[in-house]
Design an enzyme around this catalytic site. Structure first.
Site, mmCIF file in Angstrom:
data_model
loop_
_atom_site.group_PDB
_atom_site.id
_atom_site.type_symbol
_atom_site.label_atom_id
_atom_site.label_comp_id
_atom_site.label_asym_id
_atom_site.label_seq_id
_atom_site.Cartn_x
_atom_site.Cartn_y
_atom_site.Cartn_z
ATOM 1 N N TYR A 207 4.741 5.904 10.427
ATOM 2 C CA TYR A 207 3.815 4.806 10.099
ATOM 3 C C TYR A 207 4.524 3.707 9.303
ATOM 4 C CZ TYR A 207 -0.582 2.476 8.991
ATOM 5 O OH TYR A 207 -1.604 1.551 8.910
ATOM 6 N N HIS B 63 0.854 -1.200 0.000
ATOM 7 C CA HIS B 63 0.000 0.000 0.000
ATOM 8 C C HIS B 63 0.885 1.244 0.000
ATOM 9 C CE1 HIS B 63 -4.296 -1.257 1.386
ATOM 10 N NE2 HIS B 63 -3.825 -2.062 0.445
ATOM 11 N N LYS C 9 1.851 -0.896 15.130
ATOM 12 C CA LYS C 9 3.254 -1.072 15.522
ATOM 13 C C LYS C 9 3.544 -2.366 16.275
ATOM 14 C CE LYS C 9 4.702 2.430 13.562
ATOM 15 N NZ LYS C 9 4.783 1.823 12.231
ATOM 16 N N PRO D 243 -3.104 -0.596 19.011
ATOM 17 C CA PRO D 243 -2.947 -0.940 17.583
ATOM 18 C C PRO D 243 -3.159 0.241 16.624
ATOM 19 C CG PRO D 243 -4.911 -1.961 18.483
ATOM 20 C CD PRO D 243 -4.201 -1.325 19.629
ATOM 21 N N TYR E 94 -8.382 5.680 8.708
ATOM 22 C CA TYR E 94 -8.439 5.921 10.161
ATOM 23 C C TYR E 94 -9.417 7.074 10.381
ATOM 24 C CZ TYR E 94 -4.189 3.095 10.737
ATOM 25 O OH TYR E 94 -3.271 2.060 10.756
HETATM 26 P P1 FAS Z 1 2.340 -13.108 21.031
HETATM 27 O O1 FAS Z 1 1.470 -12.784 22.205
HETATM 28 O O2 FAS Z 1 1.763 -13.051 19.652
HETATM 29 O O3 FAS Z 1 2.920 -14.597 21.179
HETATM 30 C C1 FAS Z 1 3.343 -15.077 22.436
HETATM 31 C C2 FAS Z 1 3.218 -16.591 22.425
HETATM 32 O O4 FAS Z 1 3.733 -17.088 23.667
HETATM 33 C C3 FAS Z 1 1.763 -17.047 22.322
HETATM 34 O O5 FAS Z 1 1.645 -18.006 21.291
HETATM 35 C C4 FAS Z 1 1.474 -17.652 23.704
HETATM 36 O O6 FAS Z 1 0.604 -18.769 23.625
HETATM 37 C C5 FAS Z 1 2.850 -18.082 24.156
HETATM 38 N N1 FAS Z 1 3.011 -18.129 25.618
HETATM 39 C C6 FAS Z 1 2.515 -17.275 26.536
HETATM 40 N N2 FAS Z 1 2.902 -17.643 27.774
HETATM 41 C C7 FAS Z 1 3.685 -18.764 27.624
HETATM 42 C C8 FAS Z 1 4.392 -19.603 28.519
HETATM 43 N N3 FAS Z 1 4.362 -19.368 29.832
HETATM 44 N N4 FAS Z 1 5.064 -20.668 28.016
HETATM 45 C C9 FAS Z 1 5.109 -20.887 26.673
HETATM 46 N N5 FAS Z 1 4.458 -20.128 25.759
HETATM 47 C C10 FAS Z 1 3.761 -19.073 26.245
HETATM 48 N N6 FAS Z 1 -0.580 -5.466 16.536
HETATM 49 C C11 FAS Z 1 -0.684 -4.722 15.408
HETATM 50 O O7 FAS Z 1 0.342 -4.258 14.897
HETATM 51 N N7 FAS Z 1 -1.915 -4.475 14.846
HETATM 52 C C12 FAS Z 1 -3.071 -4.998 15.378
HETATM 53 O O8 FAS Z 1 -4.151 -4.774 14.862
HETATM 54 C C13 FAS Z 1 -3.013 -5.794 16.537
HETATM 55 N N8 FAS Z 1 -4.136 -6.352 17.082
HETATM 56 C C14 FAS Z 1 -4.032 -7.110 18.219
HETATM 57 C C15 FAS Z 1 -5.164 -7.705 18.830
HETATM 58 C C16 FAS Z 1 -5.053 -8.470 19.995
HETATM 59 C C17 FAS Z 1 -6.300 -9.085 20.622
HETATM 60 C C18 FAS Z 1 -3.788 -8.646 20.606
HETATM 61 C C19 FAS Z 1 -3.647 -9.436 21.896
HETATM 62 C C20 FAS Z 1 -2.659 -8.070 20.022
HETATM 63 C C21 FAS Z 1 -2.768 -7.309 18.823
HETATM 64 N N9 FAS Z 1 -1.659 -6.735 18.210
HETATM 65 C C22 FAS Z 1 -1.728 -5.991 17.087
HETATM 66 C C23 FAS Z 1 -0.368 -6.920 18.769
HETATM 67 C C24 FAS Z 1 0.113 -8.286 18.358
HETATM 68 O O9 FAS Z 1 0.037 -8.407 16.958
HETATM 69 C C25 FAS Z 1 1.500 -8.450 18.920
HETATM 70 O O10 FAS Z 1 2.293 -7.301 18.740
HETATM 71 C C26 FAS Z 1 2.196 -9.652 18.363
HETATM 72 O O11 FAS Z 1 1.362 -10.769 18.533
HETATM 73 C C27 FAS Z 1 3.525 -9.790 19.117
HETATM 74 O O12 FAS Z 1 4.002 -11.056 18.882
HETATM 75 P P2 FAS Z 1 4.747 -11.876 20.054
HETATM 76 O O13 FAS Z 1 5.710 -10.984 20.732
HETATM 77 O O14 FAS Z 1 5.202 -13.134 19.403
HETATM 78 O O15 FAS Z 1 3.613 -12.177 21.143
HETATM 79 C C1 PHB Z 2 -5.633 -4.542 10.914
HETATM 80 O O1 PHB Z 2 -5.851 -4.660 9.691
HETATM 81 O O2 PHB Z 2 -5.894 -5.450 11.727
HETATM 82 C C2 PHB Z 2 -5.036 -3.250 11.436
HETATM 83 C C3 PHB Z 2 -4.518 -2.328 10.537
HETATM 84 C C4 PHB Z 2 -3.964 -1.150 11.020
HETATM 85 C C5 PHB Z 2 -3.960 -0.901 12.383
HETATM 86 C C6 PHB Z 2 -4.494 -1.834 13.288
HETATM 87 C C7 PHB Z 2 -5.041 -3.014 12.804
HETATM 88 O O3 PHB Z 2 -3.441 0.264 12.848
#
Ligand code: FAS
Ligand code: PHB
Length: 389
Positions: free
Chosen positions: A384, A72, A296, A292, A200
């Site tokens: 961004y 994009h 980032k 979010p 946004y």
């Molecule tokens: P993660 O949380 O993805 O992965 C951690 C892993 O460790 C998981 O698989 C978990 O099961 C495992 N774990 C936890 N405790 C453990 C233990 N004690 N032993 C072993 N394993 C264990 N970011 C964006 O940029 N845009 C978004 O729109 C966005 N939406 C999100 C929505 C939600 C609901 C959440 C929770 C996060 C969102 N994020 C978003 C942020 C998200 O994308 C994180 O930045 C990303 O998953 C980070 O990845 P990890 O650091 O690998 O953590």
């Molecule tokens: C998404 O597509 O999930 C998304 C995109 C941009 C954002 C947050 C979430 O800032």
């Protein structure tokens, strides 16, 4: 020593770190609490900074992203019917990639399986030990049996609720937090996106975001009070509220349909310092959480992995400890800049309970300034698309 690096967490951070280390000839064991199906059922981030794209290329997991992802050139910021285009390509020479975190994670699992990496699912009661000894150790329970692995280093990639951050003594941790008084209600729908680029939206009724996964899969969010539950929101109510927050001409052409996923995510800003404790290193959501709004979260995890992977390769293949000794300081510099941008985007685009008319006027004038100042648009675009590593 059972392995050179034990990685706690099989999400994007842990898998990307494991993949890059394995490609450099360094052995890893990944310990994941959930089943693979559960990890791959999560719907999260959708936007990859170009730095993350380059990391996935370096890791050799870019083929599907290159064919199914969408570069994009920009996005839109709106305030009711005022629509401002932020042209990343023109302002910074760079793009972002629309490719879901779920797909990134699936591609990483496939690549790790192809390399024959040890990924152990459904581990319980993980304990990280001996971080100040010649060899660290990780204990865990698998199918009722207690296990122990020894390693040179431990990467804590286990997210916000994991065990790694809490392994650092509380009195040695410095934590910064801002919990926002609202959440994002998000849906996934098999409908064509309402616009060719993300929108946004700031509106008197609150924030909304129109995003996508591909030409047939849309991702939408609206700001909701923290007291709301998913069951409070029918699809019809969601679509009506979303349309009320989008510019009217965009709302008019929007195609709606049944949600195939619906969830509410809380928003917080959080950083825990330091990122190192002896032989343990924190990565991604284990160390920091961003709202979010700035897209980032996943991308910050990727830059942490960049710094730590380089540090571990230098330490384990050349005996050069510089990267290890500076990882926390170097990674935190970029983390705090992304923290600031995500906080700024969130405060700029959301309504806060009890705010006065002045706050709404400030949001509107921010959009007006973006519309009239290329410098303001460039500042937003640079953040961004992702600041340099
Ligand atoms: P993660 O949380 O993805 O992965 C951690 C892993 O460790 C998981 O698989 C978990 O099961 C495992 N774990 C936890 N405790 C453990 C233990 N004690 N032993 C072993 N394993 C264990 N970011 C964006 O940029 N845009 C978004 O729109 C966005 N939406 C999100 C929505 C939600 C609901 C959440 C929770 C996060 C969102 N994020 C978003 C942020 C998200 O994308 C994180 O930045 C990303 O998953 C980070 O990845 P990890 O650091 O690998 O953590
Ligand atoms: C998404 O597509 O999930 C998304 C995109 C941009 C954002 C947050 C979430 O800032």
């Amino acid at each position: 020593m059972d392995t050179q690096v034990a990685i706690i967490g099989g999400g994007p951070s842990g898998l990307l770190l494991s993949q890059l280390l394995n490609k450099a000839g360094i052995s890893t064991i990944v310990l994941e609490r959930s089943t693979r199906e559960h990890v791959l059922s999560r719907i999260r981030a959708g936007i990859l900074e170009w730095g993350t794209v380059e990391m996935l290329r370096k890791a050799g997991v870019n083929l599907r992203m290159e064919s199914e992802g969408f570069p994009h050139d920009g996005c839109y910021m709106t305030d009711e019917d005022l629509m401002v285009h932020i042209d990343f390509k023109e302002l910074t020479g760079k793009q972002v990639m629309v490719y879901g975190q779920t797909e990134v994670t699936a591609d990483l699992y496939a690549a790790q399986d192809a390399m024959g990496t040890q990924i152990i699912h459904e581990v319980e009661d993980v304990k990280i030990l001996d971080l100040d000894q010649e060899e660290a150790a990780v204990e865990y329970t698998l199918k009722g049996e207690r296990k122990r692995i020894t390693c040179a280093y431990v990467a804590g990639c286990d997210g916000f609720h994991g065990v790694s951050r809490k392994t650092i003594p509380e009195e040695k941790r410095r934590e910064f937090e801002r919990v926002y008084p609202f959440g994002w209600l998000g849906i996934l729908s098999e409908t064509p996106p309402c616009n060719d680029e993300l929108i946004y939206c700031n509106s008197p009724r609150g924030f909304a975001l129109a995003s996508m996964r591909n030409a047939k899969l849309s991702r939408y969010y609206i700001q909701v009070p923290l007291t709301d539950k998913v069951e409070d929101w029918s699809d019809e109510a969601f679509w009506e509220e979303l349309k009320s927050r989008l510019p009217s001409e965009t709302a008019a052409k929007m195609q709606t349909g049944p949600s195939i996923e619906k969830s509410i995510a809380p928003l917080r800003s959080f950083v825990s310092e330091p990122l190192r404790w002896g032989r343990l290193f924190l990565v991604g959501d284990a160390a920091h959480i961003v709202p979010p709004t700035g897209a980032k979260g996943l991308n910050l995890a990727a830059s942490d992995v960049h710094y730590l992977h380089e540090a571990l390769v230098d330490a384990l293949t050349k005996g050069d400890m510089t990267g290890i000794d500076t990882y926390s300081e170097v990674a935190l510099k970029r983390i705090w800049k992304a923290m600031r941008f995500s906080w700024s985007m969130t405060t700029m685009m959301h309504r806060f309970d009890g705010e006065d008319e002045f706050a709404g006027a400030m949001r509107r004038s921010t959009l007006e300034h973006l519309a009239s100042s290329e410098t303001a648009r460039r500042e937003l675009a640079e953040n961004y698309i992702g600041l340099p590593y």
